[in-house]
Design a protein around this motif. Structure first.
Motif, PDB file in Angstrom:
ATOM      1  N   GLN A 187       0.815  -1.213   0.000  1.00  0.00           N
ATOM      2  CA  GLN A 187       0.000   0.000   0.000  1.00  0.00           C
ATOM      3  C   GLN A 187       0.851   1.267   0.000  1.00  0.00           C
ATOM      4  OE1 GLN A 187      -0.290  -2.447   2.200  1.00  0.00           O
ATOM      5  NE2 GLN A 187      -2.318  -3.343   1.968  1.00  0.00           N
ATOM      6  N   VAL A 188       2.112   1.164   0.473  1.00  0.00           N
ATOM      7  CA  VAL A 188       2.975   2.348   0.474  1.00  0.00           C
ATOM      8  C   VAL A 188       3.173   2.847  -0.954  1.00  0.00           C
ATOM      9  CG1 VAL A 188       5.302   3.171   0.985  1.00  0.00           C
ATOM     10  CG2 VAL A 188       4.146   1.694   2.600  1.00  0.00           C
ATOM     11  N   LEU A 241      -0.131   5.178  -3.740  1.00  0.00           N
ATOM     12  CA  LEU A 241      -0.457   6.563  -4.089  1.00  0.00           C
ATOM     13  C   LEU A 241       0.376   7.077  -5.264  1.00  0.00           C
ATOM     14  CD1 LEU A 241      -0.647   7.282  -0.366  1.00  0.00           C
ATOM     15  CD2 LEU A 241      -2.567   7.872  -1.829  1.00  0.00           C
ATOM     16  N   ASN A 255      -9.099 -12.307  -6.018  1.00  0.00           N
ATOM     17  CA  ASN A 255      -9.591 -11.835  -4.726  1.00  0.00           C
ATOM     18  C   ASN A 255      -9.151 -10.417  -4.394  1.00  0.00           C
ATOM     19  OD1 ASN A 255     -10.866 -14.258  -4.268  1.00  0.00           O
ATOM     20  ND2 ASN A 255      -9.155 -15.147  -3.130  1.00  0.00           N
ATOM     21  N   MET A 306      -8.147  -3.848  -2.935  1.00  0.00           N
ATOM     22  CA  MET A 306      -7.790  -2.447  -2.713  1.00  0.00           C
ATOM     23  C   MET A 306      -7.244  -1.772  -3.976  1.00  0.00           C
ATOM     24  SD  MET A 306      -5.631  -0.827   0.389  1.00  0.00           S
ATOM     25  CE  MET A 306      -5.707   0.922   0.746  1.00  0.00           C
ATOM     26  N   LEU A 313     -19.359  -6.291  -6.383  1.00  0.00           N
ATOM     27  CA  LEU A 313     -20.085  -6.779  -5.219  1.00  0.00           C
ATOM     28  C   LEU A 313     -20.097  -5.733  -4.098  1.00  0.00           C
ATOM     29  CD1 LEU A 313     -21.483  -9.424  -4.617  1.00  0.00           C
ATOM     30  CD2 LEU A 313     -19.432 -10.183  -3.435  1.00  0.00           C
ATOM     31  N   ARG A 356     -23.419  -1.677  -1.229  1.00  0.00           N
ATOM     32  CA  ARG A 356     -23.754  -0.346  -0.721  1.00  0.00           C
ATOM     33  C   ARG A 356     -25.104   0.129  -1.230  1.00  0.00           C
ATOM     34  NH1 ARG A 356     -18.383   3.231   0.482  1.00  0.00           N
ATOM     35  NH2 ARG A 356     -17.609   1.770   2.023  1.00  0.00           N
ATOM     36  N   SER A 402     -22.420 -13.118  -4.223  1.00  0.00           N
ATOM     37  CA  SER A 402     -21.287 -13.716  -3.520  1.00  0.00           C
ATOM     38  C   SER A 402     -20.969 -15.092  -4.085  1.00  0.00           C
ATOM     39  CB  SER A 402     -21.584 -13.826  -2.018  1.00  0.00           C
ATOM     40  OG  SER A 402     -21.786 -12.546  -1.479  1.00  0.00           O
ATOM     41  N   VAL A 437     -17.377 -16.227  -5.431  1.00  0.00           N
ATOM     42  CA  VAL A 437     -16.580 -17.187  -4.663  1.00  0.00           C
ATOM     43  C   VAL A 437     -16.450 -18.536  -5.366  1.00  0.00           C
ATOM     44  CG1 VAL A 437     -16.651 -18.591  -2.576  1.00  0.00           C
ATOM     45  CG2 VAL A 437     -16.947 -16.134  -2.406  1.00  0.00           C
ATOM     46  N   THR A 487     -13.143 -14.989  -1.499  1.00  0.00           N
ATOM     47  CA  THR A 487     -12.912 -13.559  -1.711  1.00  0.00           C
ATOM     48  C   THR A 487     -13.369 -12.771  -0.484  1.00  0.00           C
ATOM     49  OG1 THR A 487     -13.534 -14.049  -3.970  1.00  0.00           O
ATOM     50  CG2 THR A 487     -13.300 -11.732  -3.398  1.00  0.00           C
ATOM     51  N   VAL A 509     -14.287  -9.746   0.056  1.00  0.00           N
ATOM     52  CA  VAL A 509     -15.481  -8.917  -0.103  1.00  0.00           C
ATOM     53  C   VAL A 509     -16.739  -9.778  -0.049  1.00  0.00           C
ATOM     54  CG1 VAL A 509     -16.708  -7.389  -1.664  1.00  0.00           C
ATOM     55  CG2 VAL A 509     -14.246  -7.187  -1.431  1.00  0.00           C
ATOM     56  N   ALA A 510     -16.718 -10.918  -0.762  1.00  0.00           N
ATOM     57  CA  ALA A 510     -17.909 -11.763  -0.829  1.00  0.00           C
ATOM     58  C   ALA A 510     -18.250 -12.336   0.541  1.00  0.00           C
ATOM     59  CB  ALA A 510     -17.692 -12.887  -1.839  1.00  0.00           C
ATOM     60  N   GLN A 518      -2.477  -4.536   7.943  1.00  0.00           N
ATOM     61  CA  GLN A 518      -2.970  -3.995   6.674  1.00  0.00           C
ATOM     62  C   GLN A 518      -4.479  -4.137   6.531  1.00  0.00           C
ATOM     63  OE1 GLN A 518      -0.409  -5.674   3.597  1.00  0.00           O
ATOM     64  NE2 GLN A 518       1.338  -5.471   4.970  1.00  0.00           N
ATOM     65  N   PHE A 564      -8.068  -3.514   5.808  1.00  0.00           N
ATOM     66  CA  PHE A 564      -8.765  -2.520   4.983  1.00  0.00           C
ATOM     67  C   PHE A 564     -10.128  -3.005   4.462  1.00  0.00           C
ATOM     68  CE2 PHE A 564      -9.821  -0.852   0.747  1.00  0.00           C
ATOM     69  CZ  PHE A 564     -10.103   0.452   1.108  1.00  0.00           C
ATOM     70  N   TYR A 600     -14.139  -1.765   5.147  1.00  0.00           N
ATOM     71  CA  TYR A 600     -14.712  -1.091   3.976  1.00  0.00           C
ATOM     72  C   TYR A 600     -16.059  -1.708   3.615  1.00  0.00           C
ATOM     73  CZ  TYR A 600     -15.080   1.013  -0.660  1.00  0.00           C
ATOM     74  OH  TYR A 600     -15.513   1.710  -1.759  1.00  0.00           O
ATOM     75  N   VAL A 601     -16.115  -3.051   3.642  1.00  0.00           N
ATOM     76  CA  VAL A 601     -17.346  -3.718   3.229  1.00  0.00           C
ATOM     77  C   VAL A 601     -18.337  -3.863   4.376  1.00  0.00           C
ATOM     78  CG1 VAL A 601     -18.303  -5.853   2.291  1.00  0.00           C
ATOM     79  CG2 VAL A 601     -16.152  -4.973   1.410  1.00  0.00           C
ATOM     80  N   GLU A 627     -18.006   0.272   6.666  1.00  0.00           N
ATOM     81  CA  GLU A 627     -17.605   1.561   6.094  1.00  0.00           C
ATOM     82  C   GLU A 627     -16.930   2.448   7.141  1.00  0.00           C
ATOM     83  OE1 GLU A 627     -20.825   3.294   3.858  1.00  0.00           O
ATOM     84  OE2 GLU A 627     -21.545   1.315   3.267  1.00  0.00           O
ATOM     85  N   LEU A 665      -5.113   1.981   7.194  1.00  0.00           N
ATOM     86  CA  LEU A 665      -5.223   1.955   5.734  1.00  0.00           C
ATOM     87  C   LEU A 665      -6.532   2.556   5.262  1.00  0.00           C
ATOM     88  CD1 LEU A 665      -3.702  -1.330   4.334  1.00  0.00           C
ATOM     89  CD2 LEU A 665      -2.884   1.004   4.125  1.00  0.00           C
ATOM     90  N   TYR A 666      -7.584   2.374   6.043  1.00  0.00           N
ATOM     91  CA  TYR A 666      -8.869   2.980   5.683  1.00  0.00           C
ATOM     92  C   TYR A 666      -8.722   4.497   5.669  1.00  0.00           C
ATOM     93  CZ  TYR A 666     -13.929   3.315   5.304  1.00  0.00           C
ATOM     94  OH  TYR A 666     -15.196   3.558   4.850  1.00  0.00           O
ATOM     95  N   MET A 700      -5.889   6.079   5.157  1.00  0.00           N
ATOM     96  CA  MET A 700      -5.067   6.403   4.005  1.00  0.00           C
ATOM     97  C   MET A 700      -5.927   6.453   2.740  1.00  0.00           C
ATOM     98  SD  MET A 700      -2.163   4.197   2.025  1.00  0.00           S
ATOM     99  CE  MET A 700      -3.182   3.722   0.636  1.00  0.00           C
ATOM    100  N   TYR A 701      -6.803   5.450   2.589  1.00  0.00           N
ATOM    101  CA  TYR A 701      -7.654   5.392   1.395  1.00  0.00           C
ATOM    102  C   TYR A 701      -8.556   6.618   1.313  1.00  0.00           C
ATOM    103  CZ  TYR A 701     -11.229   3.980  -1.876  1.00  0.00           C
ATOM    104  OH  TYR A 701     -12.103   3.960  -2.925  1.00  0.00           O
ATOM    105  N   GLY A 709      -6.468   9.783   0.641  1.00  0.00           N
ATOM    106  CA  GLY A 709      -5.863   9.811  -0.687  1.00  0.00           C
ATOM    107  C   GLY A 709      -6.872   9.841  -1.811  1.00  0.00           C
ATOM    108  N   PHE A 710      -7.872   8.958  -1.737  1.00  0.00           N
ATOM    109  CA  PHE A 710      -8.699   8.767  -2.918  1.00  0.00           C
ATOM    110  C   PHE A 710     -10.131   9.272  -2.757  1.00  0.00           C
ATOM    111  CE2 PHE A 710      -5.225   5.719  -3.172  1.00  0.00           C
ATOM    112  CZ  PHE A 710      -4.674   6.126  -4.374  1.00  0.00           C
ATOM    113  N   ALA A 730       0.677   6.315   5.007  1.00  0.00           N
ATOM    114  CA  ALA A 730       1.218   5.035   4.541  1.00  0.00           C
ATOM    115  C   ALA A 730       2.610   4.786   5.107  1.00  0.00           C
ATOM    116  CB  ALA A 730       1.262   5.017   3.015  1.00  0.00           C
TER     117      ALA A 730
END
Lengths: 273, 292
Positions: free
Chosen positions: A118-119, A122, A205, A208, A226, A231, A244, A248, B116, B118-119, B227, B229, B233-234, B237, B248-249, B251-252, B255-256, B268
């Motif tokens: 992650q560093v 950006l 998977n 970020m 997903l 959201r 999902s 998956v 995954t 997120v899933a 790390q 994140f 996020y999922v 939030e 990291l959240y 940072m995100y 940054g973005f 970071a």
């Protein structure tokens, strides 16, 4: 303790753990076949009263799931193949070819493993922006084309290739490239399979970096789609569970088919280097 | 064997990719963290100014930064021991001579690792739903009142930790199983002849012999857990009341979402320093312990 009782305890505990590990996944599968709204009831149903494929139909027809599935497949396959090529060549060079500063360079790479990815994210975003690669498949693929872990994995394995074999080929007048393709690659087949499935699963998977670099929906991979669905449609649990499953199931199936290679890679990669 | 000039041809693709897309950005991140790179600089690079350590200094005075660091430490300090305990426990069970159907159980316990994030985080959101979730339903059966798992600032992080343990314990389980299988069976043989009980065998043979593997697994897991994140996020939030905002959240978002790339780079780099210091400290402690 009587051995019989101990056996029951061990296997009972294992069964309990397996239920805990699999229950969320089985529940996901079951809810994905329920009619919209059916899962939000008391008591929470475990089985669909009337199994239906409606959620999947909605996902693919209205939410563009087909496109995200193709995106995920294309991006992950491209990363797996390109990373395989780069990592194979570099790992073999570190294992078997002589060049000045070989050990020092390899140690530097291993040392760089302590830097969290992650560093770099950006400035990487800015770099890709100036290259015009933000919001393109290439933006996800290009930075993943070589990994230190992959180089390390190949090197560990390629060290087992006998030097005599390569020397004999050189005496016969074979070029380095021919030696690599005709002699070394067939010997590296197991690590090639391992590395490919490892990279593919990691790319599939990954969340970020694609979230950062893919700004438009049309390029989304499944995890991004997903997360954004979650959201918007947080009330539609049946629809989300179908999403999902689509995300998956491919990786789970791939893992089940090639389990042995995956676990070997995991162990090979975790040996203290 | 003489030096081969073609070696560099084999190395070039990988080194080029790593150099341009990893090493260069890491160095640039250090530079970026010393500037006020923001939306204006993104539009026109002439708006960029060198600000020295001001980003770091301002970060240290922001309550949200300290909160994010605190949440991340909470996640690591509670999550890593629980994860490793789960990994070790399941590895011991699988390695027991009494265990049946080992291949099946190993696959079942490992399955969450390849899913995954997120899933499966989405699944957990529904399982831990206050009203219709299976977890509260099961707890109600033993008389526990419904808990607002992801909506209560006290429960959101523990729920995320439980999720992380479930998702990740299989990975270390495989490594620890290999470690257990490498312990010479003669040691247990001798202990049995001396009449040592199973717990004593575990304490005096298994743990010391497994120590190098445990140390490695712990350090890798600590570095990974810092790390955090995708889970917040999922699942939350960052909420409720920012109780699950990780470094990291932050940072995100910096940054973005707000395009403060200078500040985000400082975040970071601070995280990198923290991970580096903590893992080095752990390694030192482990070495000293081994010498004693």
């Amino acid at each position: 303790m009587k051995p019989r009782l101990a056996g029951w305890l061990v296997n009972g505990a294992l069964a309990g753990c397996a239920v805990l590990a699999l229950l969320p996944l089985l529940w996901m599968l079951s809810v994905s076949f329920m009619a919209p709204g059916a899962a939000s009831a008391l008591p929470p149903p475990l089985w669909p009263a009337h199994a239906t494929l409606d959620n999947y139909r909605t996902l693919f027809a209205l939410n563009g799931m087909g496109r995200y599935l193709v995106n995920s497949l294309a991006v992950s396959s491209a990363i797996a193949l390109l990373a395989l090529a780069c990592n194979l060549m570099a790992g073999y060079a570190f294992a078997k070819l002589r060049f000045a500063g070989r050990e020092r360079l390899f140690q530097a790479l291993i040392g760089a493993l302590v830097i969290p990815a992650q560093v770099a994210m950006l400035p990487l975003f800015l770099l890709l922006k100036y290259m015009g690669l933000v919001n393109s498949y290439a933006g996800v693929i290009v930075p993943a084309m070589a990994t230190i872990f992959g180089i390390y994995l190949v090197r560990q394995y390629a060290r087992g290739v006998p030097d005599e074999l390569l020397e004999a080929a050189r005496i016969d007048g074979a070029g380095e490239w021919r030696i690599f393709v005709q002699i070394v690659l067939p010997l590296l087949k197991p690590v090639m399979v391992t590395l490919t499935i490892f990279t593919f699963l990691a790319a599939w998977n990954d969340f970020m970096w694609p979230l950062i670099v893919l700004t438009g929906q049309e390029h989304y991979t499944l995890p991004l789609a997903l997360a954004s669905l979650a959201r918007e449609h947080s009330e539609d649990s049946e629809l989300m569970m179908a999403g999902s499953v689509v995300t998956v199931l491919p990786v789970l199936a791939l893992f089940l088919a090639l389990q042995r290679h995956y676990l070997q890679g995991l162990l090979l990669g975790s040996v203290k280097g | 064997m003489k030096p081969s000039p073609t070696a560099w041809l084999f190395l070039t693709p990988a080194l080029l990719v790593l150099g341009v897309f990893f090493v260069l950005p890491v160095i640039a991140a250090l530079g970026l963290s010393l500037t006020d790179y923001d939306l204006y600089a993104l539009a026109n690079v002439h708006n960029l100014r060198f600000v020295g350590l001001r980003n770091y200094w301002e970060l240290l005075q922001r309550p949200l930064f300290w909160a994010a660091l605190g949440h991340t430490f909470y996640f690591v300090l509670v999550g890593v021991p629980l994860s490793i305990a789960a990994s070790l426990g399941s590895a011991l069970l699988l390695n027991s001579p009494l265990a049946r159907m080992r291949a099946f159980f190993r696959t079942a316990l490992f399955a969450p690792v390849v899913t995954t994030v997120v899933a499966v985080a989405v699944i957990w959101r529904y399982l831990f739903d206050t009203k219709y979730g299976l977890v509260n339903y099961a707890l109600a059966a033993i008389g526990v009142h419904p808990v607002d798992w992801l909506g209560d600032p006290h429960w959101a992080m523990p729920t995320i930790i439980a999720f992380a343990v479930w998702k990740n314990f299989g990975y270390n389980m495989i490594i620890l199983m290999a470690g257990l299988q490498a312990i010479p069976p003669e040691l247990y043989e001798a202990a049995r002849i001396d009449g040592a009980s199973a717990p004593r065998q575990f304490w005096h043979i298994t743990l010391p012999m497994l120590r190098p593997t445990l140390v490695m697994v712990m350090i890798l897991t600590v570095a990974g857990y810092f790390q955090l994140f995708a889970e917040p996020y999922v699942m939350t939030e960052g909420g409720p009341l920012q109780s699950t905002v990780s470094v990291l959240y932050l940072m995100y978002e910096e940054g973005f979402k707000w395009w403060n790339l200078g500040t985000a780079s400082a975040v970071a780099f601070t995280l990198f320093l923290v991970i580096f210091m903590v893992t080095t400290l752990l390694l030192r402690l482990a070495r000293r312990g081994a010498g004693a």
